[in-house]
Design an enzyme around this catalytic site. Structure first.
Site, short mmCIF file in Angstrom:
data_model
loop_
_atom_site.label_atom_id
_atom_site.label_comp_id
_atom_site.label_asym_id
_atom_site.label_seq_id
_atom_site.Cartn_x
_atom_site.Cartn_y
_atom_site.Cartn_z
N SER A 96 22.88 29.10 1.48
CA SER A 96 22.08 28.94 0.26
C SER A 96 22.86 29.52 -0.92
O SER A 96 23.49 30.56 -0.80
CB SER A 96 20.75 29.67 0.43
OG SER A 96 19.99 29.55 -0.75
N CYS A 123 8.15 35.15 1.05
CA CYS A 123 7.36 33.97 1.40
C CYS A 123 6.03 34.37 2.03
O CYS A 123 5.09 33.61 2.04
CB CYS A 123 8.11 33.10 2.40
SG CYS A 123 9.87 33.10 2.12
C1 LIG Z 1 16.35 32.62 1.66
C2 LIG Z 1 16.45 32.26 3.10
C3 LIG Z 1 16.23 30.95 3.54
C4 LIG Z 1 15.79 29.85 2.62
O1 LIG Z 1 16.78 29.50 1.69
P1 LIG Z 1 16.43 28.58 0.44
O2 LIG Z 1 17.77 28.19 -0.10
O3 LIG Z 1 15.62 29.43 -0.49
O4 LIG Z 1 15.66 27.38 0.94
C5 LIG Z 1 16.39 30.69 4.88
N1 LIG Z 1 16.73 31.66 5.75
C6 LIG Z 1 16.95 32.93 5.35
C7 LIG Z 1 17.35 33.95 6.36
C8 LIG Z 1 16.81 33.28 4.02
O5 LIG Z 1 17.01 34.53 3.64
#
Ligand SMILES: *Cc1c(COP(=O)(O)O)cnc(C)c1O
Length: 377
Positions: A199, A324
């Site tokens: 990400s 979340c």
């Molecule tokens: C932030 C996160 C995600 C989600 O990533 P996005 O780009 O916000 O959809 C998935 N897994 C972990 C471990 C994260 O920290």
């Protein structure tokens, strides 16, 4: 103190992105092959693809751009499991109970399609051991999905060891590396995961863009989730968001350049905050002391309601559990799966530091938390 939820965009990243957002900038569709507007956009995407690939030791042809790690996780887990079942009937998936919802929810969905899923429970430190994975494998196992770094505790899993176990048995391995990118060494070139989720916004890039690494040798087959146009070699259709992708590329380039310096400095700040807060009575660390990513500190404050503490720390941006889930009053499923008692799980806060954190902030947070914990007790 909430860098694990997201990070500010680095000014250098914003500057690169700006070049794609102005009238005199690069606005073409990278899929337009017939004119210069398309060519220059395609060139920017190619450069970013190489920058992302370089940070994890991949070939640029193994990078698929997505809308973020959530989409990358969905594509990896559902796409690889469905392709594998179609190929040889394997219908078992191994994951852990402390994955991000972006992995857990796709696993639940696979169950609704007839897959069976094993959810491994972590040890008290929040780590999943390679032996646990080994014991869970059957001759029907198609895929193992295990996060590299846990977003709540910072615990690091030994992906290389799990990869060796999976590779020997012809089982695919997916690793969610949203929290480890730019913070822990990732090198897919050696025996490592076959699918890796990334990400941009966790590494000082923009929100709304991420990538999935898909190994080319041995080749990994995945069923695409989004059809239409055949972009990204058919894995993920849709016009590429050039500005987002260029931003992610620059964020990855910076992460590589600053790796040693950033991780050492952030670790030192985190350790200072930890040392100071641990001097307060009734404070316990959630997660391993060693084998933890540099920026995360998860503490329980016995006798204090985490939500109340959170609400009273008005000047500190910190979280309880993951962002979340912080709308719900349930204690963190990660901490409870680790065996942290419910009252202590309720009394927990996650501090996460990053590139722009300062010693002054650490000091200020220590004083604010000390004051509030004393008052609430
Ligand atoms: C932030 C996160 C995600 C989600 O990533 P996005 O780009 O916000 O959809 C998935 N897994 C972990 C471990 C994260 O920290």
């Amino acid at each position: 103190m909430d860098y694990a939820a997201t990070t500010p965009v680095d000014p250098a990243v914003a500057a690169v992105m700006g070049r794609f957002l102005t009238m005199d900038g690069i606005f073409g569709n990278p899929a337009s092959r017939s004119h210069v507007y398309g060519w220059e956009a395609a060139e920017a995407v190619d450069q970013a693809r190489c920058q992302v690939a370089d940070l994890i030791g991949a070939d640029h042809r193994e990078i698929i751009f997505t809308s973020g790690a959530t989409e990358a996780d969905n594509t990896a887990v559902k796409g690889a499991a469905l392709a594998r079942r179609a190929l040889d009937g394997r219908d078992h998936v191994v994951t852990s109970a402390i994955e991000h919802k972006a992995v857990l929810d796709p696993c639940r969905y696979l169950e609704s399609l007839g897959f069976s899923v094993t959810y491994l429970r972590p040890g008290r430190q929040g780590v999943i051991s390679p032996d646990q994975v080994l014991e869970a494998l059957t001759d029907r196992t198609a895929l193992v999905s295990l996060m590299h770094v846990n977003n709540e505790t910072g615990a690091v899993n030994d992906i290389a060891a799990v990869a060796r176990i999976c590779r020997e048995r012809g089982i695919l391995l997916h690793a969610d590396c949203a929290q480890s990118l730019g913070r822990e060494k990732i090198d897919v070139g050696t025996c490592w995961a076959d699918l890796v989720s990334l990400s941009a916004h966790k590494i000082y890039g923009p929100k709304g863009v991420g990538a999935l690494y898909v190994r080319r040798s041995p080749e990994v087959k995945i069923e695409p989730l989004i059809h239409g146009g055949g972009h990204e070699r058919g894995f993920r259709s849709g016009t590429l968001p050039t500005h987002q992708i260029a931003g992610m590329g620059e964020a990855c380039r910076l992460a590589a350049e600053r790796f040693a310096q950033d991780t050492a400095r952030i670790r030192e700040l985190r350790d200072t905050l930890e040392r100071k807060l641990m001097t307060l009575p009734g404070v316990t660390l959630n997660g391993p002391r060693d084998g933890r990513v540099c920026g995360i500190l998860n503490l329980s404050f016995a006798g204090v309601e985490g939500e109340t503490l959170l609400a009273s720390l008005k000047d500190v941006a910190v979280s309880s559990g993951s962002a979340c889930n912080s709308a719900s009053v349930e204690p963190s499923y990660v901490l409870t799966a680790m065996g942290v008692p419910r009252d202590l799980a309720h009394a927990s806060l996650r501090f996460s530091l990053g590139r722009f954190s300062t010693p002054e902030e650490v000091d200020c947070v220590f004083r604010a938390v000390t004051r509030m914990v004393a008052a609430l007790r």
